[in-house]
Design a protein around this motif. Structure first.
Motif, mmCIF file in Angstrom:
data_model
loop_
_atom_site.group_PDB
_atom_site.id
_atom_site.type_symbol
_atom_site.label_atom_id
_atom_site.label_comp_id
_atom_site.label_asym_id
_atom_site.label_seq_id
_atom_site.Cartn_x
_atom_site.Cartn_y
_atom_site.Cartn_z
ATOM 1 N N SER A 41 0.857 -1.199 0.000
ATOM 2 C CA SER A 41 0.000 0.000 0.000
ATOM 3 C C SER A 41 0.882 1.234 0.000
ATOM 4 O O SER A 41 2.091 1.142 0.208
ATOM 5 C CB SER A 41 -0.824 0.073 1.287
ATOM 6 O OG SER A 41 -1.674 -1.005 1.408
ATOM 7 N N ALA A 42 0.246 2.376 -0.133
ATOM 8 C CA ALA A 42 0.958 3.644 0.006
ATOM 9 C C ALA A 42 1.401 3.816 1.458
ATOM 10 O O ALA A 42 0.794 3.245 2.369
ATOM 11 C CB ALA A 42 0.018 4.785 -0.373
ATOM 12 N N THR A 47 -2.386 8.356 1.069
ATOM 13 C CA THR A 47 -3.617 8.394 0.252
ATOM 14 C C THR A 47 -4.556 9.471 0.789
ATOM 15 O O THR A 47 -5.171 10.213 0.008
ATOM 16 C CB THR A 47 -4.284 7.006 0.219
ATOM 17 O OG1 THR A 47 -3.283 6.036 -0.083
ATOM 18 C CG2 THR A 47 -5.371 6.936 -0.840
ATOM 19 N N GLU A 74 0.982 4.432 -4.062
ATOM 20 C CA GLU A 74 1.483 3.047 -4.106
ATOM 21 C C GLU A 74 2.759 2.962 -4.948
ATOM 22 O O GLU A 74 3.622 2.128 -4.688
ATOM 23 C CB GLU A 74 0.398 2.113 -4.664
ATOM 24 C CG GLU A 74 -0.543 1.495 -3.622
ATOM 25 C CD GLU A 74 -1.453 2.475 -2.892
ATOM 26 O OE1 GLU A 74 -1.580 3.621 -3.372
ATOM 27 O OE2 GLU A 74 -2.027 2.116 -1.851
ATOM 28 N N PHE A 143 -4.082 -1.609 -4.764
ATOM 29 C CA PHE A 143 -5.067 -0.536 -4.861
ATOM 30 C C PHE A 143 -5.346 -0.085 -6.296
ATOM 31 O O PHE A 143 -6.277 0.640 -6.544
ATOM 32 C CB PHE A 143 -4.568 0.642 -4.009
ATOM 33 C CG PHE A 143 -5.472 1.819 -3.838
ATOM 34 C CD1 PHE A 143 -6.804 1.672 -3.463
ATOM 35 C CD2 PHE A 143 -4.976 3.115 -4.003
ATOM 36 C CE1 PHE A 143 -7.618 2.789 -3.260
ATOM 37 C CE2 PHE A 143 -5.776 4.240 -3.801
ATOM 38 C CZ PHE A 143 -7.098 4.074 -3.427
ATOM 39 N N ARG A 157 -11.125 2.529 -0.996
ATOM 40 C CA ARG A 157 -10.202 2.641 0.130
ATOM 41 C C ARG A 157 -9.970 1.266 0.763
ATOM 42 O O ARG A 157 -10.885 0.463 0.897
ATOM 43 C CB ARG A 157 -10.734 3.636 1.157
ATOM 44 C CG ARG A 157 -10.856 5.067 0.644
ATOM 45 C CD ARG A 157 -9.566 5.630 0.039
ATOM 46 N NE ARG A 157 -8.411 5.585 0.913
ATOM 47 C CZ ARG A 157 -8.047 6.554 1.751
ATOM 48 N NH1 ARG A 157 -8.773 7.654 1.804
ATOM 49 N NH2 ARG A 157 -6.970 6.449 2.492
ATOM 50 N N GLY A 158 -8.739 1.025 1.110
ATOM 51 C CA GLY A 158 -8.376 -0.286 1.660
ATOM 52 C C GLY A 158 -8.197 -1.348 0.585
ATOM 53 O O GLY A 158 -8.069 -2.539 0.879
ATOM 54 N N GLY A 159 -8.152 -0.908 -0.676
ATOM 55 C CA GLY A 159 -8.186 -1.850 -1.802
ATOM 56 C C GLY A 159 -6.947 -2.703 -2.005
ATOM 57 O O GLY A 159 -6.984 -3.672 -2.774
ATOM 58 N N SER A 160 -5.845 -2.387 -1.325
ATOM 59 C CA SER A 160 -4.657 -3.235 -1.496
ATOM 60 C C SER A 160 -4.907 -4.647 -0.978
ATOM 61 O O SER A 160 -4.288 -5.607 -1.458
ATOM 62 C CB SER A 160 -3.461 -2.647 -0.753
ATOM 63 O OG SER A 160 -3.160 -1.394 -1.273
ATOM 64 N N ASP A 161 -5.790 -4.773 0.007
ATOM 65 C CA ASP A 161 -6.141 -6.121 0.481
ATOM 66 C C ASP A 161 -6.711 -6.926 -0.687
ATOM 67 O O ASP A 161 -6.372 -8.090 -0.893
ATOM 68 C CB ASP A 161 -7.216 -6.054 1.588
ATOM 69 C CG ASP A 161 -6.765 -5.294 2.812
ATOM 70 O OD1 ASP A 161 -5.559 -5.329 3.122
ATOM 71 O OD2 ASP A 161 -7.616 -4.664 3.469
HETATM 72 N N1 ASP Z 1 -3.591 3.283 -0.015
HETATM 73 C C1 ASP Z 1 -4.988 2.923 -0.195
HETATM 74 C C2 ASP Z 1 -5.834 3.490 0.945
HETATM 75 O O1 ASP Z 1 -5.317 4.161 1.810
HETATM 76 C C3 ASP Z 1 -5.161 1.448 -0.323
HETATM 77 C C4 ASP Z 1 -4.842 0.631 0.918
HETATM 78 O O2 ASP Z 1 -4.199 1.141 1.832
HETATM 79 O O3 ASP Z 1 -5.226 -0.542 0.948
HETATM 80 O O4 ASP Z 1 -7.021 3.310 0.956
#
Ligand code: ASP
Ligand code: ADP
Ligand code: MG
Length: 417
Positions: A41-42, A47, A74, A143, A157-161
């Motif tokens: 992730s970033a 982000t 990222e 992401f 948001r949270g898309g790296s998972d």
């Molecule tokens: N950097 C993105 C976010 O903050 C993706 C992630 O962290 O999963 O939402």
């Protein structure tokens, strides 16, 4: 020898020191004989910073350029992690190109074109297999992806998972490890409630509910994908090498889960409520309102329609905070073009607290106990929704911490084992 996808979240790559730690961890994992693929992730806060910059220019920024902008965090993390692995590899006397950084478009992470909420459609694994076979660690930007016209898209948001799980599924990996700043999935957000307890194993179904109801430790789509491909997830800490939480199928859990009525409490403070008053009742009203919102890619959550009074209808629903302004714009257009008498009331300081548990479908009285606990704490319920395995109540945002604590205690979650 196993193929392991390791995803490192924002805090886990938040400083140069943390990045060096990730690099050593990946090389150590590889030295044990496994093939390793990293998804990053970033850096933490980045982000948010980019979103804030975009918002200063346009508070309703969902567009091609918005995704191009917020995907950039990222790229920085990928560059730094890859540099750190190769530097550490050289120190260890290994080949200097032990890792190779890759962006979404470089490995063909194809998505649809719904900016900021894109869904992964396919991943071309050829270049990944090539690198893995040469013992190179691919370091992939989470992401992000590209649509059919090569526009950069982001996955929410949270898309790296979700990137990590999709890559693990496409590669048929043996394990997908999600490294974060807590050492597993807890009975509730450990930052909200000190009594939160780490769960050893949780079913995909319960994790999906918790994630969709605000437990941001995993993005909901990542759990949906993991369930679809029966890919076990291991949520664990990048600060502490202890065993984390395994997210597995109900079958794998067997009778373990039937004993637990409520597995967890979730809180979501990212919701707002919109109420449409004075709508002329008649067939097709709801279809028109929600059709327009869905055409704008706005996800609507809790919906309540009151009994019409003198032919006039009141319709309330919640949307994510990030979608609020866009939803309001859609409703203003509807008012101008279709429902002139409609009044739009906005309520922004709301939170949703939920209890989740597969066991609750066989135990009556769980919902009423939740209402009683909130009542005892003097917390008013604005809206209620239920499904077989969850009960959610919308409450004033200021009460969220107290609500979580009283539900956690009332359902004795600190004790369940
Ligand atoms: N950097 C993105 C976010 O903050 C993706 C992630 O962290 O999963 O939402
Ligand atoms: P990352 O940057 O590693 O992806 P996130 O901030 O997205 O990390 O997710 C981890 C955070 O999720 C934790 O710091 C915690 O505050 C929060 N969280 C919410 N609910 C839960 C839960 N039930 N169990 C564990 N963490 C939770
Ligand atoms: Mg996250």
């Amino acid at each position: 020898m196993a193929l392991i996808v390791q995803k490192f979240g924002g805090t886990s790559v938040g400083t140069i020191e943390r990045i060096r730690h990730v690099a050593s961890w990946a090389l150590d994992s590889q030295a044990k004989g496994d093939d390793i693929v990293l998804v990053v992730s970033a850096m933490s806060g980045e982000t948010n910073r980019l979103v804030e910059l975009a918002n200063q220019i346009n508070p309703i920024p969902y567009s091609r350029e918005y995704d191009l902008l917020i995907a950039s965090g990222e790229q920085v993390a990928v560059g730094l992690v890859t540099l750190a692995i190769n530097t550490e590899a050289a120190k260890r006397g290994l080949s200097a190109t032990r890792a190779r950084g890759m962006l979404g478009h470089q490995i063909g992470i194809r998505t649809d074109s719904v900016y900021s909420k894109a869904r992964i459609q396919e991943i071309d694994t050829r270049s990944l297999h090539k690198e893995i076979s040469r013992k190179v660690i691919p370091v992939i930007a989470g992401f992000q992806g590209v649509d059919v016209e090569n526009n950069i898209t982001t996955l929410g948001r949270g898309g790296s998972d979700t990137s990590a799980v999709a890559i693990a599924a496409a590669l048929k990996a043996d394990d997908c490890e999600i490294y974060t700043d807590v050492d597993g999935v807890y009975t509730t957000d450990p930052r909200l409630c000190k009594e939160a307890r780490k769960i050893q194993r949780i079913s995909y179904e319960e994790m999906m509910e918790l994630a969709s109801l605000g437990a941001k430790v995993l993005q909901i789509r990542s759990v949906e994908l993991a369930a679809k491909y029966k890919l076990p997830l291991h949520v664990r800490s990048s600060f502490n090498p202890v065993e984390g939480t395994r997210v597995v199928s109900q079958e794998a859990l067997g009778s373990e889960m039937e004993q637990v009525v409520v597995a967890g409490v979730a809180a979501d403070t990212s919701q707002t409520k919109l109420t449409l008053q004075n709508l002329q009742d008649g067939p097709g009203v709801a279809a028109k309102v929600f059709g327009a919102l869905s055409a704008a890619a706005i996800v609507v959550d809790v919906i309540v329609q009151d009994v019409p009074v003198s032919g006039m209808l009141t319709l309330s629903f919640t949307v994510g905070k990030a979608d609020h302004l866009k939803a309001k714009q859609v409703l203003d257009d509807l008012k101008a073009n279709n429902f002139n008498s409609m009044k739009i009331v906005e309520e922004k300081s709301l939170a949703k607290v939920s209890i989740v548990g597969v066991g609750m479908q066989h135990h009556p009285g769980v919902a009423s106990k939740m209402f009683a606990l909130l009542a005892e704490a003097g917390i008013n319920i604005v809206l209620i929704t239920t499904s077989e395995i969850k009960v959610s109540c919308l409450i004033a945002e200021e009460h969220v911490k107290r609500a979580v604590e009283c539900l956690h205690k009332g359902f004795e979650l600190h004790r369940v084992e």
